[in-house]
Motif scaffolding. Sequence first.
Motif, PDB file in Angstrom:
ATOM      1  N   GLY A 144       7.281 -18.310  -5.623  1.00 20.93           N
ATOM      2  CA  GLY A 144       5.260 -17.441  -5.304  1.00 20.93           C
ATOM      3  C   GLY A 144       4.675 -18.131  -4.881  1.00 20.93           C
ATOM      4  O   GLY A 144       3.264 -18.057  -4.516  1.00 20.93           O
ATOM      5  N   PHE A 145       4.742 -19.408  -4.111  1.00 16.80           N
ATOM      6  CA  PHE A 145       4.252 -19.795  -2.722  1.00 16.80           C
ATOM      7  C   PHE A 145       4.457 -19.665  -1.528  1.00 16.80           C
ATOM      8  O   PHE A 145       5.569 -19.392  -1.209  1.00 16.80           O
ATOM      9  N   GLU A 146       3.721 -18.728  -0.962  1.00 18.50           N
ATOM     10  CA  GLU A 146       3.909 -18.617   0.439  1.00 18.50           C
ATOM     11  C   GLU A 146       2.747 -18.566   1.288  1.00 18.50           C
ATOM     12  O   GLU A 146       1.199 -18.344   0.787  1.00 18.50           O
ATOM     13  N   VAL A 147       2.715 -18.952   2.874  1.00 18.96           N
ATOM     14  CA  VAL A 147       1.779 -19.066   3.246  1.00 18.96           C
ATOM     15  C   VAL A 147       1.879 -17.964   4.141  1.00 18.96           C
ATOM     16  O   VAL A 147       2.876 -17.871   4.942  1.00 18.96           O
ATOM     17  N   VAL A 191     -13.401 -16.503  -4.278  1.00 21.39           N
ATOM     18  CA  VAL A 191     -13.532 -17.362  -4.209  1.00 21.39           C
ATOM     19  C   VAL A 191     -11.813 -17.930  -4.229  1.00 21.39           C
ATOM     20  O   VAL A 191     -10.559 -17.406  -4.662  1.00 21.39           O
ATOM     21  N   SER A 192     -11.165 -19.149  -3.999  1.00 20.82           N
ATOM     22  CA  SER A 192     -10.401 -20.146  -3.272  1.00 20.82           C
ATOM     23  C   SER A 192     -10.264 -20.625  -3.512  1.00 20.82           C
ATOM     24  O   SER A 192     -11.346 -22.151  -3.432  1.00 20.82           O
ATOM     25  N   THR A 193      -9.013 -22.102  -3.639  1.00 18.63           N
ATOM     26  CA  THR A 193      -9.384 -23.326  -3.767  1.00 18.63           C
ATOM     27  C   THR A 193      -8.878 -24.053  -2.953  1.00 18.63           C
ATOM     28  O   THR A 193      -8.350 -23.561  -2.106  1.00 18.63           O
ATOM     29  N   HIS A 194      -9.131 -25.187  -1.973  1.00 19.92           N
ATOM     30  CA  HIS A 194      -9.563 -25.700  -1.104  1.00 19.92           C
ATOM     31  C   HIS A 194      -8.557 -27.186  -0.827  1.00 19.92           C
ATOM     32  O   HIS A 194      -9.611 -27.859  -2.237  1.00 19.92           O
ATOM     33  N   LEU A 195      -7.956 -26.907  -0.410  1.00 12.88           N
ATOM     34  CA  LEU A 195      -6.669 -28.518  -0.319  1.00 12.88           C
ATOM     35  C   LEU A 195      -7.481 -28.757   0.809  1.00 12.88           C
ATOM     36  O   LEU A 195      -6.809 -28.420   2.057  1.00 12.88           O
ATOM     37  N   GLY A 226      -0.519 -15.041  -7.229  1.00 14.79           N
ATOM     38  CA  GLY A 226      -1.701 -14.690  -6.938  1.00 14.79           C
ATOM     39  C   GLY A 226      -3.134 -14.677  -6.449  1.00 14.79           C
ATOM     40  O   GLY A 226      -4.149 -14.489  -6.670  1.00 14.79           O
ATOM     41  N   ALA A 227      -2.868 -16.612  -6.402  1.00 14.11           N
ATOM     42  CA  ALA A 227      -3.691 -17.635  -5.996  1.00 14.11           C
ATOM     43  C   ALA A 227      -4.281 -17.410  -4.790  1.00 14.11           C
ATOM     44  O   ALA A 227      -2.919 -17.383  -4.205  1.00 14.11           O
ATOM     45  N   THR A 228      -5.361 -17.809  -3.700  1.00 14.18           N
ATOM     46  CA  THR A 228      -5.141 -17.765  -2.713  1.00 14.18           C
ATOM     47  C   THR A 228      -5.600 -19.381  -3.178  1.00 14.18           C
ATOM     48  O   THR A 228      -6.004 -19.974  -3.447  1.00 14.18           O
ATOM     49  N   LEU A 229      -4.866 -19.717  -1.685  1.00 12.25           N
ATOM     50  CA  LEU A 229      -5.182 -21.770  -1.406  1.00 12.25           C
ATOM     51  C   LEU A 229      -5.674 -21.977   0.008  1.00 12.25           C
ATOM     52  O   LEU A 229      -4.928 -21.111   1.027  1.00 12.25           O
ATOM     53  N   GLN A 230      -6.788 -22.428   0.239  1.00 11.47           N
ATOM     54  CA  GLN A 230      -7.281 -22.960   1.934  1.00 11.47           C
ATOM     55  C   GLN A 230      -6.573 -23.533   1.901  1.00 11.47           C
ATOM     56  O   GLN A 230      -7.239 -24.644   1.285  1.00 11.47           O
ATOM     57  N   VAL A 231      -5.753 -24.507   2.751  1.00 13.97           N
ATOM     58  CA  VAL A 231      -5.157 -26.126   2.881  1.00 13.97           C
ATOM     59  C   VAL A 231      -5.057 -26.369   4.418  1.00 13.97           C
ATOM     60  O   VAL A 231      -4.885 -25.281   5.498  1.00 13.97           O
ATOM     61  N   ILE A 232      -5.666 -27.058   4.847  1.00 14.23           N
ATOM     62  CA  ILE A 232      -6.060 -28.319   5.970  1.00 14.23           C
ATOM     63  C   ILE A 232      -6.101 -29.359   6.463  1.00 14.23           C
ATOM     64  O   ILE A 232      -5.876 -30.481   4.757  1.00 14.23           O
ATOM     65  N   ASP A 233      -5.427 -29.731   6.620  1.00 13.57           N
ATOM     66  CA  ASP A 233      -5.741 -31.331   7.399  1.00 13.57           C
ATOM     67  C   ASP A 233      -6.985 -31.895   8.560  1.00 13.57           C
ATOM     68  O   ASP A 233      -7.854 -31.132   9.101  1.00 13.57           O
ATOM     69  N   PRO A 240      -1.919 -32.362  17.571  1.00 14.90           N
ATOM     70  CA  PRO A 240      -1.240 -31.833  17.585  1.00 14.90           C
ATOM     71  C   PRO A 240      -0.495 -30.975  16.698  1.00 14.90           C
ATOM     72  O   PRO A 240       0.703 -32.307  16.242  1.00 14.90           O
ATOM     73  N   GLY A 241       0.233 -30.045  16.546  1.00 20.30           N
ATOM     74  CA  GLY A 241       0.223 -29.617  15.156  1.00 20.30           C
ATOM     75  C   GLY A 241       0.113 -30.151  13.428  1.00 20.30           C
ATOM     76  O   GLY A 241       1.103 -29.317  13.006  1.00 20.30           O
ATOM     77  N   THR A 242      -0.865 -30.634  13.343  1.00 17.77           N
ATOM     78  CA  THR A 242      -1.438 -30.655  11.621  1.00 17.77           C
ATOM     79  C   THR A 242      -2.309 -29.571  11.751  1.00 17.77           C
ATOM     80  O   THR A 242      -2.427 -28.807  12.172  1.00 17.77           O
ATOM     81  N   VAL A 243      -2.187 -29.225  10.199  1.00 18.10           N
ATOM     82  CA  VAL A 243      -2.888 -27.455   9.837  1.00 18.10           C
ATOM     83  C   VAL A 243      -4.023 -27.700   9.551  1.00 18.10           C
ATOM     84  O   VAL A 243      -5.441 -28.865   9.452  1.00 18.10           O
ATOM     85  N   GLN A 244      -4.685 -26.559  10.883  1.00 18.26           N
ATOM     86  CA  GLN A 244      -5.845 -26.560  10.972  1.00 18.26           C
ATOM     87  C   GLN A 244      -6.767 -25.475   9.630  1.00 18.26           C
ATOM     88  O   GLN A 244      -7.678 -25.971   8.694  1.00 18.26           O
ATOM     89  N   LEU A 245      -5.245 -24.499   9.640  1.00 22.29           N
ATOM     90  CA  LEU A 245      -6.197 -24.060   8.463  1.00 22.29           C
ATOM     91  C   LEU A 245      -5.110 -22.938   7.665  1.00 22.29           C
ATOM     92  O   LEU A 245      -4.148 -22.005   8.806  1.00 22.29           O
ATOM     93  N   ALA A 246      -4.218 -23.215   6.854  1.00 20.37           N
ATOM     94  CA  ALA A 246      -3.377 -22.258   5.731  1.00 20.37           C
ATOM     95  C   ALA A 246      -4.271 -21.869   5.282  1.00 20.37           C
ATOM     96  O   ALA A 246      -4.481 -22.265   4.179  1.00 20.37           O
ATOM     97  N   THR A 247      -3.897 -20.256   5.068  1.00 19.83           N
ATOM     98  CA  THR A 247      -3.729 -19.731   3.729  1.00 19.83           C
ATOM     99  C   THR A 247      -2.841 -19.156   2.993  1.00 19.83           C
ATOM    100  O   THR A 247      -1.805 -18.209   3.839  1.00 19.83           O
ATOM    101  N   VAL A 248      -3.075 -19.738   1.845  1.00 20.03           N
ATOM    102  CA  VAL A 248      -1.261 -19.541   0.896  1.00 20.03           C
ATOM    103  C   VAL A 248      -1.677 -18.883  -0.451  1.00 20.03           C
ATOM    104  O   VAL A 248      -2.790 -19.151  -0.656  1.00 20.03           O
ATOM    105  N   SER A 249      -1.023 -17.833  -0.579  1.00 20.32           N
ATOM    106  CA  SER A 249      -0.926 -16.661  -1.975  1.00 20.32           C
ATOM    107  C   SER A 249       0.377 -17.278  -2.459  1.00 20.32           C
ATOM    108  O   SER A 249       1.297 -17.408  -2.554  1.00 20.32           O
ATOM    109  N   PHE A 250      -0.200 -18.116  -3.760  1.00 20.87           N
ATOM    110  CA  PHE A 250       0.067 -18.684  -5.381  1.00 20.87           C
ATOM    111  C   PHE A 250       0.667 -17.466  -6.130  1.00 20.87           C
ATOM    112  O   PHE A 250      -0.463 -18.109  -6.859  1.00 20.87           O
TER     113      PHE A 250
END
Length: 129
Positions: A26-29, A3-7, A55-62, A43-53
């Motif tokens: 502790g925030f690392e892409v 499970v991860s948080t999706h932003l 110990g937590a995993t975040l999924q980040v998109i535009d 172009p250049g906007t985020v399709q998908l980034a996975t972040v380690s924060f």
Amino acid sequence: MKVSTHLMFQGQASAALEFYTQVFPGFEVIARQDYGESDLAPPGTVQLATVSFNGATLQVIDSPVPHDFDFTPSLSLFVDFDDTAALETAFVSLSEGGETMMPVDNYGFSRAFGWCKDRFGLSWQLNCA
């Protein structure tokens, strides 16, 4: 199962990721793919980034499609700090250009707690138990 948080941002994910990396040590892409020339989003906007924060995993998109909704304070990232000074520094950075919902104070359930919305609309609860 994982499970991860999706932003989901609307064109501001890259700036948000850069900002959060500066605020939190502790925030690392760890992976990032951007939209290209022939994709649905600019172009250049985020399709998908996975972040380690921390110990937590975040999924980040535009989102490639505009939406009438955005982040709501009912979903927030809750960050526990060991150090009140670090909490206060993060709170000042996060709330600048955003909104303070509860200023940093002792509310009885912790020695220092603050709740704010950052300039990207994401809600943060910062706590020092």
